[in-house]
Write an enzyme that holds these catalytic residues in place. Structure first.
Site, PDB file in Angstrom:
ATOM      1  CB  CYS A   1      -1.041   0.005   1.500  1.00  0.00           C
ATOM      2  SG  CYS A   1      -1.934   1.484   1.613  1.00  0.00           S
TER       3      CYS A   1
ATOM      4  CB  CYS B   1      -3.175   4.110  -5.305  1.00  0.00           C
ATOM      5  SG  CYS B   1      -4.584   3.049  -4.351  1.00  0.00           S
TER       6      CYS B   1
HETATM    7  N1  DGL Z   1      -4.002   0.717  -2.023  1.00  0.00           N
HETATM    8  C1  DGL Z   1      -3.805   1.686  -1.153  1.00  0.00           C
HETATM    9  C2  DGL Z   1      -2.593   2.328  -1.764  1.00  0.00           C
HETATM   10  O1  DGL Z   1      -1.663   1.780  -2.079  1.00  0.00           O
HETATM   11  C3  DGL Z   1      -4.701   3.032  -1.339  1.00  0.00           C
HETATM   12  C4  DGL Z   1      -6.301   2.774  -0.983  1.00  0.00           C
HETATM   13  C5  DGL Z   1      -6.868   3.376   0.168  1.00  0.00           C
HETATM   14  O2  DGL Z   1      -7.086   4.530   0.304  1.00  0.00           O
HETATM   15  O3  DGL Z   1      -6.925   2.649   1.372  1.00  0.00           O
HETATM   16  O4  DGL Z   1      -2.363   3.555  -1.408  1.00  0.00           O
END
Ligand code: DGL
Length: 271
Positions: free
Chosen positions: A79, A193
């Site tokens: 993430c 993301c």
């Molecule tokens: N998957 C998360 C990232 O890579 C973002 C999703 C969220 O806002 O929780 O930043």
């Protein structure tokens, strides 16, 4: 004394939601025998709308408890939001290797011909000093246009639960990037993301086939391979199948069952 890692000791892949699966896909290709736990903080989704303090507290607290409960050999924070805010803090408190996911600005800078790069991330990610530092280090002679596209997170979550993606939602989420001065020269877009590569086809349809979409998943998998070199892996699908844990409602995760199976995950548990 050197620690001996047991062959059945898992790699824990953590995200706020299903975005971590875009990283897990690359990890499976690189290390097919590695036992994996896929952990999603669905109760905390979206991280992008939270403050730095909230994200840091959640990620440090949850990963500390998960490390105790599951004894992973390595944690991958799949993430960008969590990594750009809390990677250093997690490394300070846990004694196992932590691999983060940070915006792929370096490869994008090597790829761009026009020198104009777009970056799509969450609201929290695009304002991080971590991103300023990557820009300074690797793209100081480029124009980096950052845009928060939180509107892509829900469609990615829905898509993996078998629901259709509305192209106008994707268009609306990236419209602000395309409206920036010089945006017509963008030839490379960083998907900063981990949810966004799950919408690669939909994004390519909006941004055009000539725009390269770059993410960090393959680089993360390579980093995990190098950090676990020489270790044994034994993945036993029968006696100890890989599983997913969610901090949210199990029923919500049930809709992901067939998708998770594609990633070799057979079981869903509550955390
Ligand atoms: N998957 C998360 C990232 O890579 C973002 C999703 C969220 O806002 O929780 O930043």
């Amino acid at each position: 004394m050197a620690t001996i890692t047991e062959a059945s000791s898992p790699i824990l892949v953590f995200d706020s939601g299903v975005g971590g699966l875009s990283v897990l896909a690359e990890l499976r290709t690189a290390l097919p025998d590695a036992p994996v736990i896929f952990a999603a903080d669905q109760a905390g989704l979206p991280y992008g709308a939270k403050s730095e303090a909230e994200v840091a507290a959640r990620v440090c607290g949850l990963l500390g408890r998960m490390a105790e409960r599951y004894r992973p050999r390595l944690i991958c924070i799949a993430c960008n939001t969590a990594s750009t805010i809390a990677l250093g803090m997690v490394r300070d408190v846990l004694e196992i290797p932590i691999v983060g996911t940070v915006p792929a600005i370096k490869p994008a800078a090597a790829l761009t011909k026009t020198g104009v790069i777009g970056l799509l991330g969450t609201e929290a990610t695009i304002r991080q000093a971590y991103v300023d530092n990557l820009e300074r280090e690797f793209a100081s002679d480029k124009l980096l246009l950052r845009h928060a596209a939180p509107g892509l997170v829900d469609p990615a979550e829905a898509k993996l639960r078998g629901q259709p993606v509305n192209p106008s939602d994707v268009e609306a989420a990236v419209a602000g990037l395309l409206a920036k001065p010089e945006a017509d020269k963008i030839d490379t877009v960083v998907l900063a993301c981990t949810h966004f590569p799950l919408l690669r086809d939909e994004l390519a349809a909006v941004l055009g086939p000539e725009v390269a979409l770059v993410d960090g998943a393959a680089g993360i998998a390579r980093r995990i391979v190098s950090l676990t070199q020489g270790q044994d892996f034994e993945r036993s699908e029968r006696s100890q199948p890989d599983f997913a844990v969610t901090t949210g409602a199990i029923e919500d995760f049930d809709a992901l069952q067939s998708e998770l199976r594609r990633y070799g995950i057979e079981e869903i548990r509550a955390f």
